[in-house]
Design a protein around this motif. Structure first.
Motif, PDB file in Angstrom:
ATOM      1  N   THR A   3       0.447  -1.382  -0.086  1.00 45.57           N
ATOM      2  CA  THR A   3       0.068   0.514   0.313  1.00 45.57           C
ATOM      3  C   THR A   3       0.651   1.323   0.372  1.00 45.57           C
ATOM      4  O   THR A   3       1.987   1.506   0.421  1.00 45.57           O
ATOM      5  CB  THR A   3      -1.110  -0.348   1.287  1.00 45.57           C
ATOM      6  OG1 THR A   3      -1.481  -1.007   1.181  1.00 45.57           O
ATOM      7  CG2 THR A   3      -2.002   1.093   1.313  1.00 45.57           C
ATOM      8  N   LYS A   5       1.533   5.109   0.131  1.00 45.24           N
ATOM      9  CA  LYS A   5       0.017   6.765   0.677  1.00 45.24           C
ATOM     10  C   LYS A   5       0.780   7.406  -0.148  1.00 45.24           C
ATOM     11  O   LYS A   5       1.970   7.584  -0.131  1.00 45.24           O
ATOM     12  CB  LYS A   5       0.272   6.749   2.548  1.00 45.24           C
ATOM     13  CG  LYS A   5       0.083   5.507   2.897  1.00 45.24           C
ATOM     14  CD  LYS A   5      -0.312   5.820   4.374  1.00 45.24           C
ATOM     15  CE  LYS A   5      -0.553   4.395   5.395  1.00 45.24           C
ATOM     16  NZ  LYS A   5      -0.431   4.459   6.741  1.00 45.24           N
ATOM     17  N   HIS A  70      -9.564  10.016   3.181  1.00 47.99           N
ATOM     18  CA  HIS A  70      -8.400   9.227   2.825  1.00 47.99           C
ATOM     19  C   HIS A  70      -9.022   8.178   1.981  1.00 47.99           C
ATOM     20  O   HIS A  70     -10.932   8.027   2.026  1.00 47.99           O
ATOM     21  CB  HIS A  70      -8.266   8.102   3.631  1.00 47.99           C
ATOM     22  CG  HIS A  70      -7.631   8.702   5.156  1.00 47.99           C
ATOM     23  ND1 HIS A  70      -8.025   9.049   5.878  1.00 47.99           N
ATOM     24  CD2 HIS A  70      -6.316   9.146   5.217  1.00 47.99           C
ATOM     25  CE1 HIS A  70      -7.345  10.596   6.805  1.00 47.99           C
ATOM     26  NE2 HIS A  70      -5.755   9.592   6.342  1.00 47.99           N
ATOM     27  N   PHE A  72      -9.310   5.749  -1.395  1.00 50.80           N
ATOM     28  CA  PHE A  72      -8.769   3.661  -1.813  1.00 50.80           C
ATOM     29  C   PHE A  72      -8.735   4.249  -3.403  1.00 50.80           C
ATOM     30  O   PHE A  72      -9.581   4.513  -3.612  1.00 50.80           O
ATOM     31  CB  PHE A  72      -9.504   2.872  -1.307  1.00 50.80           C
ATOM     32  CG  PHE A  72      -9.124   3.608   0.954  1.00 50.80           C
ATOM     33  CD1 PHE A  72      -9.738   4.175   1.297  1.00 50.80           C
ATOM     34  CD2 PHE A  72      -8.424   1.905   1.567  1.00 50.80           C
ATOM     35  CE1 PHE A  72      -9.765   4.584   2.905  1.00 50.80           C
ATOM     36  CE2 PHE A  72      -7.734   2.293   2.374  1.00 50.80           C
ATOM     37  CZ  PHE A  72      -8.316   3.664   3.443  1.00 50.80           C
ATOM     38  N   ASN A  79      -1.685  -0.810  -4.193  1.00 50.44           N
ATOM     39  CA  ASN A  79      -2.902  -0.442  -3.500  1.00 50.44           C
ATOM     40  C   ASN A  79      -2.745   0.590  -3.136  1.00 50.44           C
ATOM     41  O   ASN A  79      -1.529   0.893  -2.538  1.00 50.44           O
ATOM     42  CB  ASN A  79      -3.514  -0.717  -2.476  1.00 50.44           C
ATOM     43  CG  ASN A  79      -4.326  -2.447  -2.114  1.00 50.44           C
ATOM     44  OD1 ASN A  79      -5.276  -2.796  -3.616  1.00 50.44           O
ATOM     45  ND2 ASN A  79      -4.366  -3.382  -1.795  1.00 50.44           N
ATOM     46  N   ILE A  81      -3.415   5.099  -1.405  1.00 44.47           N
ATOM     47  CA  ILE A  81      -4.714   4.863  -0.273  1.00 44.47           C
ATOM     48  C   ILE A  81      -3.708   6.957  -0.427  1.00 44.47           C
ATOM     49  O   ILE A  81      -2.818   7.487   0.524  1.00 44.47           O
ATOM     50  CB  ILE A  81      -4.113   5.254   1.563  1.00 44.47           C
ATOM     51  CG1 ILE A  81      -4.382   3.402   1.793  1.00 44.47           C
ATOM     52  CG2 ILE A  81      -5.308   6.123   1.916  1.00 44.47           C
ATOM     53  CD1 ILE A  81      -4.095   3.678   3.030  1.00 44.47           C
ATOM     54  N   SER A 100       2.653  13.678   6.367  1.00 45.42           N
ATOM     55  CA  SER A 100       3.671  13.423   7.455  1.00 45.42           C
ATOM     56  C   SER A 100       3.185  11.628   7.344  1.00 45.42           C
ATOM     57  O   SER A 100       4.435  10.727   7.638  1.00 45.42           O
ATOM     58  CB  SER A 100       2.957  13.791   8.616  1.00 45.42           C
ATOM     59  OG  SER A 100       1.808  13.341   9.073  1.00 45.42           O
ATOM     60  N   THR A 101       1.993  11.290   6.985  1.00 43.21           N
ATOM     61  CA  THR A 101       2.261   9.712   6.620  1.00 43.21           C
ATOM     62  C   THR A 101       2.216   9.223   4.882  1.00 43.21           C
ATOM     63  O   THR A 101       2.134   8.421   4.827  1.00 43.21           O
ATOM     64  CB  THR A 101       0.602   9.560   7.386  1.00 43.21           C
ATOM     65  OG1 THR A 101      -0.130  10.074   6.946  1.00 43.21           O
ATOM     66  CG2 THR A 101       1.487   9.285   8.546  1.00 43.21           C
ATOM     67  N   GLY A 277      10.057  -1.200  10.814  1.00 38.50           N
ATOM     68  CA  GLY A 277       8.614  -0.951  10.492  1.00 38.50           C
ATOM     69  C   GLY A 277       7.237  -2.317  11.317  1.00 38.50           C
ATOM     70  O   GLY A 277       6.319  -1.873  11.643  1.00 38.50           O
ATOM     71  N   SER A 278       8.573  -2.801  11.783  1.00 42.62           N
ATOM     72  CA  SER A 278       7.552  -4.619  12.340  1.00 42.62           C
ATOM     73  C   SER A 278       7.500  -3.946  13.534  1.00 42.62           C
ATOM     74  O   SER A 278       8.432  -4.088  14.443  1.00 42.62           O
ATOM     75  CB  SER A 278       8.505  -5.772  12.412  1.00 42.62           C
ATOM     76  OG  SER A 278       9.229  -5.484  11.855  1.00 42.62           O
TER      77      SER A 278
END
Lengths: 410, 300
Positions: A3, A5, A70, A72, A79, A81, A100-101, A277-278
């Motif tokens: 995904t 962003k 958001h 999609f 994918n 977003i 920021s994301t 990231g986990s």
């Protein structure tokens, strides 16, 4: 499928909502029931694709998008977003929130008006947040007969801004489109054979997202997980910055004690290596009695232990920043009391600086400030390790998030 | 060497959010409907706190009009995982006289749930309600934050939402306020099904193709259940092979014609489907801005 962003920016009239609507439409991401609703709202007129995103009642009344929505959609490869953020001036805070994301930024400019003050502000924020991949979409090419010259002029006018703001690792791509007619958004344009680059969707599909900067593991402890019967103590958290392996020598903040990684697990499964990231559960060889807010790093790769800092602050509340007032500062998951001692200068979105004319920072203003803390945070300069270099300020009276800060040197 | 690279971004994010919820609030609760999204949340919570037990109870607001399959499934899951389950009935709220039962063709208890939920939050002093809502479901949800602050009356004010920067979550609230937490905000319907498949999670059989007595109204396929779902005499009952994409109150959940008998075939079906998930929710159809208005009044 992964995904990606995306944040979007552009002035109100650049046609951003139509562009997003076009992306959705041409990737078949709008379902029948929504299509029916869009058709109904468009009435007798041409299908208004911008309605695919402008949803809330309040937006109908004002005719603009007001918050981060958001959206999609998907291609055969990824994918997506989209954090759809508004283009008008007073909602800068939402733009920063969306950006920021995000991993990539789409800036929409209209071929009829070109680069505007608002475009500069969006680009400035992209750069402030160190967004590496920026795609500048030159929209409304249909108004100018799909002219290569118009596109080149737009590029030139945008590039004059780059001289002031670009940072070294940044990659900027220009794409000429017509969101209204569907040229170069998902489908290649028949009217712009002079353009050899990717369509917007193929650009996004092919983008390889890699973060830049240092690679250092940062593991802030969110919760201590215990199982007294099994004599088990583990540390739950999300690993940031770099990978970490079993056997690795680690150091703990603030105690500076050292140990080794004994195990990495997620639920019932054990792993040899955790990638950044986990969200993992980490066990150590020694019981160091750690608690929430402590940070585990690789031995010899300590972050800065800060009790004062200089940072770039974006104010997001209608109640202005007052120097000398105590706020809660949240860095990652760790909270300390903080006081802004000094506004060093204010930053203009046109990349110039102006000196502070008063001791207040108002809604949507960006300033370089000096902050003192009544505790420690374990941080990195934002430009070196973005994931460990930002913080928010919380107003202790309203509990609202009133500012976002980027840590910039000691 | 085995690495956590096999775990998806969305799963990592959801686990992070659940851990922040437990760390920042004193009385969190998981709003459990028996649907696939809340079942997914239960597994994510298991993963977030393993080897500890899930450190919060489940709350089910029972309209009394649930599919019997859902209730059976709920009770088995709770027993197998040793979870604490709180059930509050809409019927009790009706009996107490604080809400009035709807009558007529579209009568549903879906709206009435709101009052029962707010009463339960008050009764147990819950300060964080974890829900399975997703931003892709509906426009009003697409603007929802991960930590969404509600005032004492449960109201959602979309104009004064807290900005959420990077992955920092601000859960500071005053006494009486509570936060709705949405760990799977960024998931799509397909993401949920992929996770269910990957984790071998059991879901109620209603989600897969089965024969059922139904009747058609407004191009929707409604389950036959006399005494619960109102049906006019002229509305003809027929047997069809159907499944449910969402499972809610029986009065507001329509079925779809489907041959999908397992997770893989559901995923395949979703790749080709051209209606949205909530298209089978009758309560959303009643008015164009249905969900948004219900959210403002405290609906989950």
């Amino acid at each position: 499928m992964d995904t990606l962003k995306i944040s979007t920016g552009g002035s109100v009239d650049a046609g951003k909502s139509t562009l997003i609507g076009r992306l959705l439409w041409d990737t078949d991401s709008i379902t029948d029931d929504r299509v029916a609703a869009i058709k109904k709202a468009s009435g007798e007129n041409q299908l208004d694709l911008s309605l695919a995103t402008d949803g809330l009642l309040i937006e109908r009344e004002r005719g603009i998008t007001i918050d981060v929505a958001h959206v999609f959609f998907g291609s055969a490869f990824r994918n997506y977003i989209i954090a759809d953020t508004p283009g008008h001036f007073e909602y800068t805070r939402n733009m920063i929130t969306g950006a920021s994301t995000s991993q990539v930024s789409i800036l929409v400019i209209g071929a009829d008006v070109g680069t505007e003050a608002q475009t500069e502000r969006h680009f400035f924020i992209n750069n402030l947040l160190r967004i590496k991949d920026v795609v500048v979409v030159v929209n409304k090419m249909d108004l100018f007969d799909f002219s290569e010259e118009v596109f080149e002029n737009m590029k030139r006018s945008f590039k004059s801004m780059l001289d002031r703001g670009e940072f070294e690792e940044q990659r900027i791509t220009f794409i000429p489109v017509s969101a209204l007619c569907g040229d170069n958004v998902v489908h290649r344009s028949d009217s712009m054979s002079w353009y050899k680059g990717p369509t917007l969707l193929s650009y996004l599909d092919e983008l390889s997202v890699d973060t830049f900067g240092l690679s250092k593991a940062r593991f802030p402890i969110q919760c201590v997980v215990q199982d007294p019967e099994a004599d088990f103590i583990g540390y739950a958290g999300k690993l940031l910055g770099a990978d970490l392996s079993v056997g690795c020598e680690i150091e703990v903040l603030p105690s500076l004690k050292r140990s080794r990684v004994k195990g990495i697990q997620v639920y019932e499964k054990h792993y040899g290596r955790a990638v950044k990231g986990s969200s993992i559960l980490l066990t150590l060889e020694d019981d160091l009695k750690l608690e929430r807010g402590d940070m585990i790093v690789k031995a010899g790769e300590s972050p800065l232990v800060m009790t004062t800092l200089v940072g770039v602050l974006t104010w997001m509340s209608s109640t202005s920043l007052k120097t000398g007032v105590v706020y809660d500062l949240q860095h990652g998951i760790r909270r300390v009391k903080a006081r802004v001692d000094d506004i060093i200068n204010k930053l203009n979105p046109d990349f110039s600086q102006k000196s502070a004319d008063d001791d207040a920072l108002n809604m949507n203003e960006i300033g370089r400030v000096r902050i003192s803390l009544d505790g420690q945070i374990f941080a990195d300069p934002f430009e070196e390790l973005t994931v460990n270099g930002s913080f928010i300020l919380i107003d202790p009276n309203s509990n609202d998030t009133v500012a976002v800060g980027l840590i910039n040197g000691l | 060497m085995s690495s956590t690279a096999e775990i998806g971004t969305l799963e990592n994010e959801a686990i992070y959010i659940l851990r922040e919820t437990v760390a920042q609030f004193s009385r969190p609760v998981l709003l459990f409907s028996g649907g696939k999204d809340s079942i997914t949340l239960v597994r994510l919570a298991q993963k977030a706190f393993y080897p500890s037990k899930i450190p919060f109870p489940l709350l089910h607001i029972d309209t009394g009009h649930n599919f019997p399959e859902t209730i059976k499934f709920r009770d088995r899951l709770v027993e197998e995982l040793g979870l604490q389950l709180i059930v509050r009935d809409v019927q009790s709220t009706i009996d107490a006289g604080t809400v009035e039962e709807e009558v007529g063709l579209y009568a549903s208890r879906n709206m009435l749930q709101t009052k029962t939920l707010l009463d339960a939050i008050e009764e147990f002093k819950f300060d964080a309600c974890i829900g399975g809502a997703r931003r892709d479901e509906e426009k009003a949800r697409s603007k929802e934050r991960i930590f969404s602050v509600r005032d004492i009356s449960g109201k959602w004010d979309e104009k004064s939402q807290r900005p959420e920067l990077f992955d920092m979550l601000n859960g500071k609230i005053e006494a009486g306020q509570n936060v709705r937490v949405f760990p799977i905000s960024n998931w799509t319907e397909s993401d949920v099904w992929s996770f269910i498949g990957k984790e071998h999670i059991e879901v109620p059989s209603l989600y897969f193709a089965h024969k059922r007595l139904v009747f058609i109204r407004d191009q929707m396929i409604l389950p036959v259940n006399d005494g619960v779902v109102f049906r006019e005499e002229y509305e003809r009952v027929e047997e069809r092979v159907v499944r449910f994409r969402t499972i809610g109150d029986m009065t507001c959940t329509a079925a779809i014609l489907s041959e999908a008998i397992d997770v893989d075939s559901v995923l395949e079906e979703l790749r080709n489907v051209s209606t949205s998930e909530r298209a089978s929710r009758i309560d959303d159809k009643r008015r164009l801005h249905g969900l948004e208005e219900r959210k403002r009044s405290g609906y989950f």
